[in-house]
Design an enzyme around this catalytic site. Structure first.
Site, PDB file in Angstrom:
ATOM      1  N   ARG A   1     -24.022  10.036 -70.120  1.00 60.09           N
ATOM      2  CA  ARG A   1     -23.587   9.346 -71.331  1.00 60.09           C
ATOM      3  C   ARG A   1     -22.669  10.275 -72.128  1.00 60.09           C
ATOM      4  O   ARG A   1     -22.896  11.500 -72.157  1.00 60.09           O
ATOM      5  CB  ARG A   1     -24.835   9.034 -72.154  1.00 60.09           C
ATOM      6  CG  ARG A   1     -24.621   8.404 -73.517  1.00 60.09           C
ATOM      7  CD  ARG A   1     -24.370   6.950 -73.399  1.00 60.09           C
ATOM      8  NE  ARG A   1     -24.533   6.243 -74.647  1.00 60.09           N
ATOM      9  CZ  ARG A   1     -24.004   5.051 -74.866  1.00 60.09           C
ATOM     10  NH1 ARG A   1     -23.281   4.436 -73.943  1.00 60.09           N
ATOM     11  NH2 ARG A   1     -24.205   4.432 -75.999  1.00 60.09           N
TER      12      ARG A   1
ATOM     13  N   THR B   1     -18.535  -2.727 -69.737  1.00 55.00           N
ATOM     14  CA  THR B   1     -19.602  -2.063 -68.984  1.00 55.00           C
ATOM     15  C   THR B   1     -19.660  -2.649 -67.581  1.00 55.00           C
ATOM     16  O   THR B   1     -19.191  -3.752 -67.343  1.00 55.00           O
ATOM     17  CB  THR B   1     -20.963  -2.257 -69.695  1.00 55.00           C
ATOM     18  OG1 THR B   1     -20.842  -1.769 -71.024  1.00 55.00           O
ATOM     19  CG2 THR B   1     -22.098  -1.522 -69.020  1.00 55.00           C
TER      20      THR B   1
ATOM     21  N   GLY C   1     -23.761  -5.307 -73.573  1.00 53.37           N
ATOM     22  CA  GLY C   1     -24.284  -4.796 -74.834  1.00 53.37           C
ATOM     23  C   GLY C   1     -25.790  -4.957 -74.889  1.00 53.37           C
ATOM     24  O   GLY C   1     -26.490  -4.730 -73.893  1.00 53.37           O
TER      25      GLY C   1
HETATM   26  O1  DON Z   1     -24.152   1.655 -74.006  1.00 50.51           O
HETATM   27  C1  DON Z   1     -24.187   0.552 -74.558  1.00 50.51           C
HETATM   28  O2  DON Z   1     -25.208   0.000 -74.908  1.00 50.51           O
HETATM   29  C2  DON Z   1     -22.885  -0.198 -74.795  1.00 50.51           C
HETATM   30  N1  DON Z   1     -21.781   0.747 -74.837  1.00 50.51           N
HETATM   31  C3  DON Z   1     -22.710  -1.236 -73.732  1.00 50.51           C
HETATM   32  C4  DON Z   1     -21.492  -2.094 -73.986  1.00 50.51           C
HETATM   33  C5  DON Z   1     -21.411  -3.247 -73.063  1.00 50.51           C
HETATM   34  O3  DON Z   1     -22.274  -3.508 -72.258  1.00 50.51           O
HETATM   35  C6  DON Z   1     -20.188  -4.066 -73.232  1.00 50.51           C
HETATM   36  N2  DON Z   1     -20.160  -5.140 -72.300  1.00 50.51           N
HETATM   37  N3  DON Z   1     -20.121  -5.377 -71.175  1.00 50.51           N
END
Ligand code: DON
Length: 597
Positions: free
Chosen positions: A120, A410, A503
């Site tokens: 991360r 993501t 998300g």
């Molecule tokens: O790490 C996280 O929770 C976010 N950065 C994830 C973002 C995300 O999944 C966007 N969509 N697909």
């Protein structure tokens, strides 16, 4: 042919980069041979496929195929995962890639050991809790600063994580596993529906004034086809070719030192209003963690610890379901008909508790105390489950005091082989095309992970999440994530591997796919494609995909829920082992396709 290819890979694993270049024509011939699962024509039907040796489910068919090509060449599941990830940098540049971060969970069957690699992103050393709140600008500009432009960029971790993974746990070398990505960048890849829809979204933003193409000229030129809508037979040539070649040649140092690092600091450092420095990059290494685990129905669930919030929420949810079975229902959860109003209601209540805890307690446990033991303990789940009413939902305050939010940047993929090894890996650049900053010459799309922190205290982030002090910005700290890569083992072998993008919807979607496989015995084809629900405690909405909304919306209102319809909740990828072989499914919501042999 396979034998020839295998020998070829062995040959060029040992040889210099120049030799790889010389062998270029041969690689293309091999990778593009449909026999190796690398055909550019993705399977269009949803027909059931059962594989005997290995399966990879990524959210782009060619990424799945890249992983399989590496397995066929003698690589293990980690080699395949790293190849898939690098390929995704090229194929899904709006979702993940070199400029982002991720989590990888590995199950090593031979050693009966799980490994968790946390790559991360971190806040740069010069980051401060009020770095956005104190900007001398309007509220709107302050809000945008953690989402667009250099100041939104956290120190990328993906390359460090992948180099580590292949070195420590792979059997092939980096040069070999990165080749499919290099070939795709050089040869170009066909444009598919998902890429077209991303381009549409971005062009709409330009039209409505929320994205300035002049400010993000490289993104506009290199990734949005200069505003010209992609046509049927267009190909996309990734501008990241030079970066990938440097990584192939120099590994970690090809990215975190030298010209690529200098270019990232130039674009995201002081010169352009950002805070990224060479020191931040030079310090970047992955963190090795222990997975969170629980037992459920004879299975062992292995999932991601903080800075993921997803693992804790998934463990809490399984534990609550165990308590509901014992204390409230008196029968197994699987006896509730899938997607019946009562099943949806109980699952929603479970989610509300888990997401309320996410908001209140979770952050990077290397920086803030996170009560991991307490939250993942069965007795705690029992207390929460005892507050669940089978007939009615309750007011928000009955679940928790803090808050949680959709899908954009993501990508999740899962890998499994016949021996019982598996990888679950989720990677992100946060929002679509991350910060929108693209590094000149190297094409790297930089993340906007700083917005996953509680960037401005008390204000929601891009996903509507208002989070506690536990997730406030500190130098070097990792922003709380919803990414929840999860592996399930039984009798020492991996049987399921799953995860999602979307998300905060990652957590609820991963949970449902796992429940569909574990509790309802569904194969991944159905577990992934079945309609889904989502509740994140705040806002107080039970979101249902259209099919469920039409079937059950009005019935669920009777339980007291406020109902919302969604055309699609997250994108999940899952693989499983059954008695007749390995199966995998890539979510049709994101136009993926699994591959195997
Ligand atoms: O790490 C996280 O929770 C976010 N950065 C994830 C973002 C995300 O999944 C966007 N969509 N697909």
């Amino acid at each position: 042919m396979l034998k020839g290819y295998y020998m070829f890979i062995k040959f060029y694993s040992r040889k210099s980069f120049t030799n790889i270049m010389l062998s270029f024509t041969l690689i293309i011939a091999v990778f593009c041979n449909p026999q190796f699962g690398f055909s550019e024509t993705p399977p269009t039907d949803q027909q059931e496929r059962v594989y005997q040796k290995a399966v990879v489910a990524a959210d782009h068919p060619l990424a799945s195929a890249a992983g399989i090509a590496i397995l066929k060449a003698g690589g293990n599941v980690v080699d395949a995962a790293v190849a898939t990830s690098f390929a995704l940098s090229v194929l899904r540049p709006a979702s993940c890639g070199l400029g982002g971060g991720g989590f990888m969970v590995i199950w090593d069957e031979r050693q009966q050991k799980s490994i968790v690699i946390d790559y991360r992103e971190r806040a740069p050393a010069a980051a401060t809790p009020d770095m956005y709140a104190k900007l001398p600008s309007t509220d709107e500009q302050r809000k945008l600063a953690s989402r667009q432009g250099p100041l939104a960029v956290a120190v990328p971790g993906t390359v460090a994580g992948l180099c580590y993974a292949v070195k420590e746990y792979g059997t092939l070398d980096l040069k070999t596993v990165i080749q499919p990505a290099i070939l795709m960048a050089r040869k170009g890849v066909p444009i598919n529906d998902h890429m077209r829809s991303i381009q549409n979204t971005m062009l709409r933003r330009i039209k409505n004034g929320t994205l300035n193409p002049k400010r993000f000229q490289i993104l506009f030129d290199e990734y949005l086809n200069q505003g010209k809508p992609w046509k049927e037979n267009d190909r996309f040539f990734s501008p990241q070719l030079k970066s990938l070649e440097l990584i192939a040649e120099k590994g970690w140092a090809g990215f975190y030192e030298g010209p690529v690092a200098d270019a990232m600091v130039k674009a995201c450092g002081k010169q352009h209003g950002g805070i990224l420095t060479l020191e931040d990059l030079m310090k970047t290494q992955p963190v090795i963690r222990k997975p969170l685990t629980t037992n459920f129905n004879g299975y062992t669930i292995l999932t991601m610890p903080p800075p993921s919030s997803g693992g804790i929420a998934i463990i809490e949810s399984f534990n609550m379901i165990k308590s509901l079975e014992k204390e409230l229902l008196g029968y197994s959860f699987g006896k509730l008909q899938i997607h019946s109003p009562k099943q949806i209601h109980l699952l929603t209540e479970v989610m509300k508790h888990a997401y309320a805890d996410r908001a209140e307690y979770l952050g990077d446990s290397d920086f803030v105390p996170v009560p991991i033991q307490r939250l993942t303990n069965q007795n705690y789940a029992k207390q929460l489950a005892s507050r669940i009413n089978v007939e009615q939902t309750k007011p928000l305050k009955d679940y928790g005091r803090y808050i949680p939010p959709q899908d954009a940047g993501t990508s999740h993929f899962s890998v499994m082989d016949a021996a019982g090894n598996a990888v679950a890996c989720t990677e992100t650049i946060n929002l679509t095309f991350g910060s929108k900053v693209v590094i000149p010459e190297y094409g790297i799309v930089m993340n906007n992970e700083m917005d996953d922190f509680a960037a401005i205290s008390g204000k929601p982030n891009a996903f509507g999440l208002i989070q506690s002090k536990a997730n406030e910005i500190e130098p070097g700290k990792k922003p709380l994530s919803s990414m929840s890569p999860t592996i399930v083992t039984k009798d020492g072998k991996a049987v399921f591997s799953a995860g999602a993008s979307g998300g905060p919807r990652i957590i609820s979607s991963t949970l449902q796919v796992l429940l569909n496989m574990i509790v309802y015995g569904l194969p991944p084809e159905q577990a992934v494609e079945f309609p889904r629900i989502h509740h994140q405690w705040m806002p107080n909405d039970l979101v249902l995909e259209s099919k469920l909304f039409n079937q059950n919306g009005s019935k669920l209102k009777k339980f007291g829920h406020r109902i919302k319809e969604s055309s699609g909740i997250a994108a999940t990828q899952a693989v499983s082992r059954q008695s007749d072989g390995l199966r995998g499914q890539s979510d049709s919501r994101k136009h993926g396709a699994a591959a195997g042999y």
